[in-house]
Write an enzyme that holds these catalytic residues in place. Structure first.
Site, PDB file in Angstrom:
ATOM      1  N   GLU A  93      17.003  93.025  -3.781  1.00  0.00           N
ATOM      2  CA  GLU A  93      18.343  92.573  -3.347  1.00  0.00           C
ATOM      3  C   GLU A  93      19.088  93.726  -2.680  1.00  0.00           C
ATOM      4  O   GLU A  93      20.286  93.931  -2.906  1.00  0.00           O
ATOM      5  CB  GLU A  93      19.138  92.071  -4.564  1.00  0.00           C
ATOM      6  CG  GLU A  93      18.443  90.967  -5.326  1.00  0.00           C
ATOM      7  CD  GLU A  93      19.251  90.440  -6.517  1.00  0.00           C
ATOM      8  OE1 GLU A  93      20.463  90.720  -6.606  1.00  0.00           O
ATOM      9  OE2 GLU A  93      18.658  89.754  -7.360  1.00  0.00           O
TER      10      GLU A  93
ATOM     11  N   HIS B 194      21.435  97.306  -5.499  1.00  0.00           N
ATOM     12  CA  HIS B 194      22.829  97.146  -5.052  1.00  0.00           C
ATOM     13  C   HIS B 194      23.516  98.505  -5.200  1.00  0.00           C
ATOM     14  O   HIS B 194      23.835  98.924  -6.314  1.00  0.00           O
ATOM     15  CB  HIS B 194      23.558  96.099  -5.903  1.00  0.00           C
ATOM     16  CG  HIS B 194      23.021  94.718  -5.730  1.00  0.00           C
ATOM     17  ND1 HIS B 194      23.068  94.051  -4.524  1.00  0.00           N
ATOM     18  CD2 HIS B 194      22.429  93.865  -6.603  1.00  0.00           C
ATOM     19  CE1 HIS B 194      22.531  92.850  -4.667  1.00  0.00           C
ATOM     20  NE2 HIS B 194      22.122  92.711  -5.914  1.00  0.00           N
TER      21      HIS B 194
ATOM     22  N   ASP C 284      21.284  96.173  -0.845  1.00  0.00           N
ATOM     23  CA  ASP C 284      22.443  96.351   0.022  1.00  0.00           C
ATOM     24  C   ASP C 284      23.111  97.656  -0.381  1.00  0.00           C
ATOM     25  O   ASP C 284      23.090  98.051  -1.542  1.00  0.00           O
ATOM     26  CB  ASP C 284      23.416  95.160   0.019  1.00  0.00           C
ATOM     27  CG  ASP C 284      23.859  94.686  -1.346  1.00  0.00           C
ATOM     28  OD1 ASP C 284      23.674  95.421  -2.343  1.00  0.00           O
ATOM     29  OD2 ASP C 284      24.415  93.577  -1.431  1.00  0.00           O
TER      30      ASP C 284
ATOM     31  N   GLU D 116      17.962  90.104 -15.195  1.00  0.00           N
ATOM     32  CA  GLU D 116      19.109  90.814 -15.790  1.00  0.00           C
ATOM     33  C   GLU D 116      19.245  90.598 -17.294  1.00  0.00           C
ATOM     34  O   GLU D 116      20.317  90.252 -17.789  1.00  0.00           O
ATOM     35  CB  GLU D 116      20.401  90.411 -15.067  1.00  0.00           C
ATOM     36  CG  GLU D 116      20.335  90.714 -13.582  1.00  0.00           C
ATOM     37  CD  GLU D 116      21.542  90.219 -12.800  1.00  0.00           C
ATOM     38  OE1 GLU D 116      22.497  89.700 -13.399  1.00  0.00           O
ATOM     39  OE2 GLU D 116      21.519  90.336 -11.555  1.00  0.00           O
TER      40      GLU D 116
ATOM     41  N   ASN E 252      13.369  91.150 -13.030  1.00  0.00           N
ATOM     42  CA  ASN E 252      14.284  91.633 -11.984  1.00  0.00           C
ATOM     43  C   ASN E 252      15.604  92.100 -12.611  1.00  0.00           C
ATOM     44  O   ASN E 252      16.155  91.405 -13.474  1.00  0.00           O
ATOM     45  CB  ASN E 252      14.557  90.465 -11.015  1.00  0.00           C
ATOM     46  CG  ASN E 252      15.301  90.867  -9.768  1.00  0.00           C
ATOM     47  OD1 ASN E 252      14.913  91.827  -9.091  1.00  0.00           O
ATOM     48  ND2 ASN E 252      16.370  90.148  -9.438  1.00  0.00           N
TER      49      ASN E 252
HETATM   50  O1  G3I Z   1      29.391  77.121  -2.772  1.00  0.00           O
HETATM   51  C1  G3I Z   1      30.606  77.213  -3.517  1.00  0.00           C
HETATM   52  C2  G3I Z   1      31.747  76.648  -2.737  1.00  0.00           C
HETATM   53  O2  G3I Z   1      31.529  75.282  -2.534  1.00  0.00           O
HETATM   54  C3  G3I Z   1      33.029  76.872  -3.522  1.00  0.00           C
HETATM   55  O3  G3I Z   1      34.112  76.448  -2.768  1.00  0.00           O
HETATM   56  C4  G3I Z   1      33.205  78.341  -3.836  1.00  0.00           C
HETATM   57  C5  G3I Z   1      34.444  78.601  -4.687  1.00  0.00           C
HETATM   58  O4  G3I Z   1      34.308  79.749  -5.479  1.00  0.00           O
HETATM   59  O5  G3I Z   1      32.072  78.800  -4.545  1.00  0.00           O
HETATM   60  C6  G3I Z   1      30.871  78.670  -3.821  1.00  0.00           C
HETATM   61  O6  G3I Z   1      29.820  79.152  -4.605  1.00  0.00           O
HETATM   62  C7  G3I Z   1      29.731  80.552  -4.736  1.00  0.00           C
HETATM   63  C8  G3I Z   1      28.329  80.969  -4.328  1.00  0.00           C
HETATM   64  O7  G3I Z   1      28.153  82.355  -4.521  1.00  0.00           O
HETATM   65  C9  G3I Z   1      28.017  80.649  -2.866  1.00  0.00           C
HETATM   66  O8  G3I Z   1      28.821  81.415  -2.051  1.00  0.00           O
HETATM   67  C10 G3I Z   1      29.983  80.946  -6.163  1.00  0.00           C
HETATM   68  O9  G3I Z   1      31.350  80.692  -6.504  1.00  0.00           O
HETATM   69  C11 G3I Z   1      29.681  82.392  -6.368  1.00  0.00           C
HETATM   70  O10 G3I Z   1      29.769  82.697  -7.761  1.00  0.00           O
HETATM   71  C12 G3I Z   1      28.284  82.703  -5.892  1.00  0.00           C
HETATM   72  O11 G3I Z   1      28.086  84.088  -5.996  1.00  0.00           O
HETATM   73  C13 G3I Z   1      26.738  84.498  -6.015  1.00  0.00           C
HETATM   74  C14 G3I Z   1      26.491  85.369  -7.233  1.00  0.00           C
HETATM   75  O12 G3I Z   1      25.146  85.821  -7.222  1.00  0.00           O
HETATM   76  C15 G3I Z   1      26.724  84.614  -8.525  1.00  0.00           C
HETATM   77  O13 G3I Z   1      26.438  85.398  -9.632  1.00  0.00           O
HETATM   78  C16 G3I Z   1      26.445  85.278  -4.756  1.00  0.00           C
HETATM   79  O14 G3I Z   1      26.518  84.414  -3.631  1.00  0.00           O
HETATM   80  C17 G3I Z   1      25.047  85.880  -4.841  1.00  0.00           C
HETATM   81  O15 G3I Z   1      24.881  86.777  -3.768  1.00  0.00           O
HETATM   82  C18 G3I Z   1      24.901  86.648  -6.140  1.00  0.00           C
HETATM   83  O16 G3I Z   1      23.593  87.152  -6.201  1.00  0.00           O
HETATM   84  C19 G3I Z   1      23.283  87.923  -7.363  1.00  0.00           C
HETATM   85  C20 G3I Z   1      21.822  87.701  -7.691  1.00  0.00           C
HETATM   86  O17 G3I Z   1      21.568  86.330  -7.855  1.00  0.00           O
HETATM   87  C21 G3I Z   1      21.404  88.474  -8.932  1.00  0.00           C
HETATM   88  N1  G3I Z   1      21.732  89.872  -8.812  1.00  0.00           N
HETATM   89  C22 G3I Z   1      23.098  90.182  -8.412  1.00  0.00           C
HETATM   90  C23 G3I Z   1      23.486  89.429  -7.140  1.00  0.00           C
HETATM   91  C24 G3I Z   1      24.859  89.814  -6.697  1.00  0.00           C
HETATM   92  O18 G3I Z   1      25.827  89.387  -7.617  1.00  0.00           O
END
Ligand code: G3I
Length: 459
Positions: free
Chosen positions: A272, A243, A274, A164, A207
């Site tokens: 990715e 996405h 969806d 990105e 990516n």
């Molecule tokens: O694990 C912690 C948890 O302990 C805590 O209580 C909670 C509170 O907010 O956060 C949890 O972590 C989160 C994590 O996902 C696991 O669920 C983060 O806050 C959250 O920011 C994180 O989001 C991820 C996101 O990337 C971050 O930018 C998504 O799961 C993940 O699917 C997403 O994936 C991205 C790709 O890497 C790049 N392209 C876009 C895609 C979608 O945004």
């Protein structure tokens, strides 16, 4: 057609007889030497010479239903968050591979391949990285790539080396980040060069999202990849995240966009995927994407961004193939059907010939259309159609409107002389049966006026 069927049969036999991808996948119903439909996504994709993967979250590996679907349906995994910089190197020089190792070990034990996601990204970046000056940042980036890739050397099929790096919208500019702002745009190729030196066996991908159709952002990425290939910067693949929702729908030029990147000599991966929605509409959109990938020989695989709707980052949009109770959705069936009956375009075995076939006969016509436009530019397509006799090559002259120029062209070979651009067929799209047609497309900057299309010739 005969060749295509032969190829498909040969691929299926090869897979049934024991390629790594097929060995990994449960649920395949083909008998040795036959070409039966496969019963799982991974097995069906393997019969097409591709993989079918999913993002995996380490903390879900304790859930039986999750693991059952994962193990049964998929033959590739991408750690959803566990290989990001904040997870692996939360403080400088202190690496924690534990959670990501659990996913890698789960995959390896089942012969699934692993996509590494991601080495250099502006997001999920610990704050210590952003506070470094340029020299220290360069050292930190080098160390991070080196330590991480060394840890899994030989175990990762493809790495998202840089993620990105481009802005949304029409600017085509690089996104601001500590890397961009302190190291300059060259940080991207620096990262790729370091990555190649650490694990030469891993495919190295760029990516991004909102690059799935032909638009200013994807064209900016296209131009970067073209430049990398021209200068020998090591890049093997481009990841299209995929996405999709109503604000960002699957566009008609999805396949065409993949084709122009493939023509640069890189593999394509849908990384990715969806698609928000439900029922037959969602199924139809998934079908379009999977068909688009299968139609492009260099599209080597698809990863959906999660196993079940309930753990999706866009859970309320129910964008995945299994619902919250792990039931198969209509989109699942659509994808499996496409993979089983899908395109017969073979994956690459050798580079395409570079010289067009000799000879030429018959006549042709050329017509132009605008695909999309923005302030100061547009994407256009010319359809080349054979007359009442077959042709084996074609040439179309374009006269560009004043101030405009072509910045990228795909599915054709072009030369420019002043305002005249002469476009000839590529090696694979010169031969057209009587009445058949093909297209080439291009991006124009400098204005919105269409080019004048000259007479199509076959000499
Ligand atoms: O694990 C912690 C948890 O302990 C805590 O209580 C909670 C509170 O907010 O956060 C949890 O972590 C989160 C994590 O996902 C696991 O669920 C983060 O806050 C959250 O920011 C994180 O989001 C991820 C996101 O990337 C971050 O930018 C998504 O799961 C993940 O699917 C997403 O994936 C991205 C790709 O890497 C790049 N392209 C876009 C895609 C979608 O945004």
């Amino acid at each position: 057609m005969g060749m295509q069927v032969l190829w498909r049969t040969a691929m299926r036999k090869a897979v049934v007889l024991g390629t790594a991808g097929a060995m990994a996948v449960g649920g395949m119903v083909a008998m040795a030497g036959t070409a039966e439909a496969a019963g799982t996504l991974g097995a069906a994709a393997a019969q097409q010479g591709r993989y079918f993967g999913t993002a995996v979250a380490n903390n879900r590996l304790a859930e039986t239903d999750y693991v059952n679907v994962l193990n049964t349906e998929f033959n590739s995994v991408t750690p959803e968050n566990e290989m990001k910089w904040d997870a692996l190197e939360p403080s400088r020089g202190s690496f924690n591979f534990t959670n990501a190792d659990k996913i890698v070990n789960h995959a390896k034990a089942r012969n699934m391949q692993v996509r590494g996601h991601t080495l250099v990204w502006h997001s999920q970046l610990p704050s210590w990285v952003g506070s470094l000056g340029a020299d220290e940042l360069r050292k930190a980036m080098t160390t991070h790539i080196t330590e991480v890739m060394t840890h899994w050397k030989g175990q990762i099929a493809a790495w998202d080396v840089v993620n990105e790096a481009f802005q949304d919208g029409t600017s085509g500019a690089r996104r601001n980040s500590p890397f961009q702002d302190k190291l300059g745009a060259g940080y991207i190729e620096e990262a790729f060069r370091i990555a190649r030196s650490v694990d030469p066996a891993a495919k190295l991908c760029y990516n991004d999202y909102n690059t799935d159709g032909i638009n200013a952002k994807s064209t900016a990425v296209y131009n970067m990849v073209k430049d990398f290939k021209a200068r020998g910067v090591p890049i093997d693949c481009v990841g299209f995240q995929g996405h999709f929702n109503s604000n960002s729908p699957v566009t008609a030029d999805f396949q065409q966009n993949l084709e122009r990147f493939a023509a640069l000599g890189v593999d394509i991966q849908i990384t990715e995927l969806d698609i928000e929605g439900s029922g037959s509409e969602q199924a139809a959109n998934y079908e379009k994407v999977v068909k688009g990938c299968l139609a492009v020989s260099r599209c080597t695989g698809i990863t959906v961004w999660g196993v079940t709707d309930k753990y999706s980052w866009r859970s309320s949009g129910t964008p995945l193939l299994f619902d919250g109770n792990y039931q198969k959705k209509p989109a699942y069936t659509a994808v499996l059907d496409v993979l089983n009956g899908g395109s017969t375009t073979p994956p690459p075995t050798s580079p395409p010939p570079t010289t067009p076939p000799p000879g030429g006969s018959g006549s042709c016509t050329a017509t132009f259309r605008t695909d999309s436009s923005w302030s100061g530019g547009y994407n256009g397509t010319v359809t080349v159609k054979a007359g009442s006799s077959a042709v084996t090559r074609w040439t179309v002259p374009l006269t560009m409107a004043s101030g405009t120029s072509i910045t990228a062209l795909w599915n054709g070979v072009h030369t420019t002389s002043g305002s005249t651009v002469t476009v000839k067929n590529q090696s694979w799209n010169g031969s057209l049966a009587a009445g058949a047609s093909t297209t080439f497309s291009f991006t124009v900057n400098g204005g919105n006026a269409a080019p004048a299309v000259g007479a199509c010739s076959t000499s």
